[in-house]
Enzyme design. Structure first.
Site, PDB file in Angstrom:
ATOM      1  N   ARG A  50       0.857  -1.252   0.015  1.00 26.85           N
ATOM      2  CA  ARG A  50      -0.162   0.080   0.098  1.00 26.85           C
ATOM      3  C   ARG A  50       0.858   1.265  -0.016  1.00 26.85           C
ATOM      4  O   ARG A  50       0.589   2.203  -0.828  1.00 26.85           O
ATOM      5  CB  ARG A  50      -0.950  -0.031   1.229  1.00 26.85           C
ATOM      6  CG  ARG A  50      -2.005  -0.944   1.014  1.00 26.85           C
ATOM      7  CD  ARG A  50      -2.949  -0.932   2.458  1.00 26.85           C
ATOM      8  NE  ARG A  50      -1.944  -1.403   3.440  1.00 26.85           N
ATOM      9  CZ  ARG A  50      -2.168  -1.278   4.765  1.00 26.85           C
ATOM     10  NH1 ARG A  50      -3.473  -0.840   5.133  1.00 26.85           N
ATOM     11  NH2 ARG A  50      -1.479  -1.769   5.727  1.00 26.85           N
ATOM     12  N   ASN A  95      -6.069  -2.983   2.008  1.00 25.98           N
ATOM     13  CA  ASN A  95      -6.043  -4.380   2.274  1.00 25.98           C
ATOM     14  C   ASN A  95      -7.362  -4.807   2.181  1.00 25.98           C
ATOM     15  O   ASN A  95      -8.373  -4.292   2.690  1.00 25.98           O
ATOM     16  CB  ASN A  95      -5.502  -4.908   3.350  1.00 25.98           C
ATOM     17  CG  ASN A  95      -3.656  -4.593   3.371  1.00 25.98           C
ATOM     18  OD1 ASN A  95      -3.231  -4.395   2.171  1.00 25.98           O
ATOM     19  ND2 ASN A  95      -3.008  -4.684   4.247  1.00 25.98           N
TER      20      ASN A  95
END
Length: 103
Positions: free
Chosen positions: A28, A46
Site C-alpha cells: 500500500r 487491504n
C-alpha cells in the site's frame, strides 16, 4: 494536477485488485508513493481475503503506467500473481484528491 483539469486532458478512472503476496510487504505504501510520483489521485487498501484493492484516476497515459506497475512491479518484497482492472471509464474531472491508504 489541479482540480480544474477538464475532459480535454483525457482523464480516466479505474478500479484494481491485486492478488499474490501483497500484504505485509508495504504494498500500500509503495502504491501510494508510485501514484503520487505519476501525479495520480486514488486510494488503496487491504482486503480480508488477502488482496489489495483501490482506485486510480488521472491522465490516461499515466493511469496505464500505473496499471503496468501494479501488475508487474509492486513493492520490492511483493509477489504479484494476478492483477484485475475493472470499471475503467473516462471522467470529466477528478473525483478524488490526493492518494490515500484506506483502512
Amino acid at each position: 494536477m489541479s482540480d480544474g483539469e477538464s475532459a480535454g486532458s483525457n482523464l480516466v478512472s479505474v478500479d484494481f485488485e491485486i492478488f499474490g503476496h501483497v500484504q505485509g510487504v508495504c504494498f500500500r505504501m509503495y502504491t501510494e508513493k508510485q501514484g503520487l510520483q505519476l501525479g495520480l489521485v486514488g486510494w488503496v487498501k487491504n482486503t480480508y481475503s488477502g488482496t489489495v484493492v483501490g482506485q486510480v484516476q488521472g491522465p490516461a497515459d499515466k493511469v496505464e503506467r500505473m496499471k503496468v506497475w501494479l501488475s508487474k512491479e509492486g513493492s520490492p518484497s511483493s509477489r504479484i500473481t494476478k492483477a484485475n482492472f475493472a470499471n475503467q471509464r473516462t471522467i470529466d474531472k477528478l473525483e478524488l484528491s490526493g492518494f490515500k491508504t484506506r483502512f
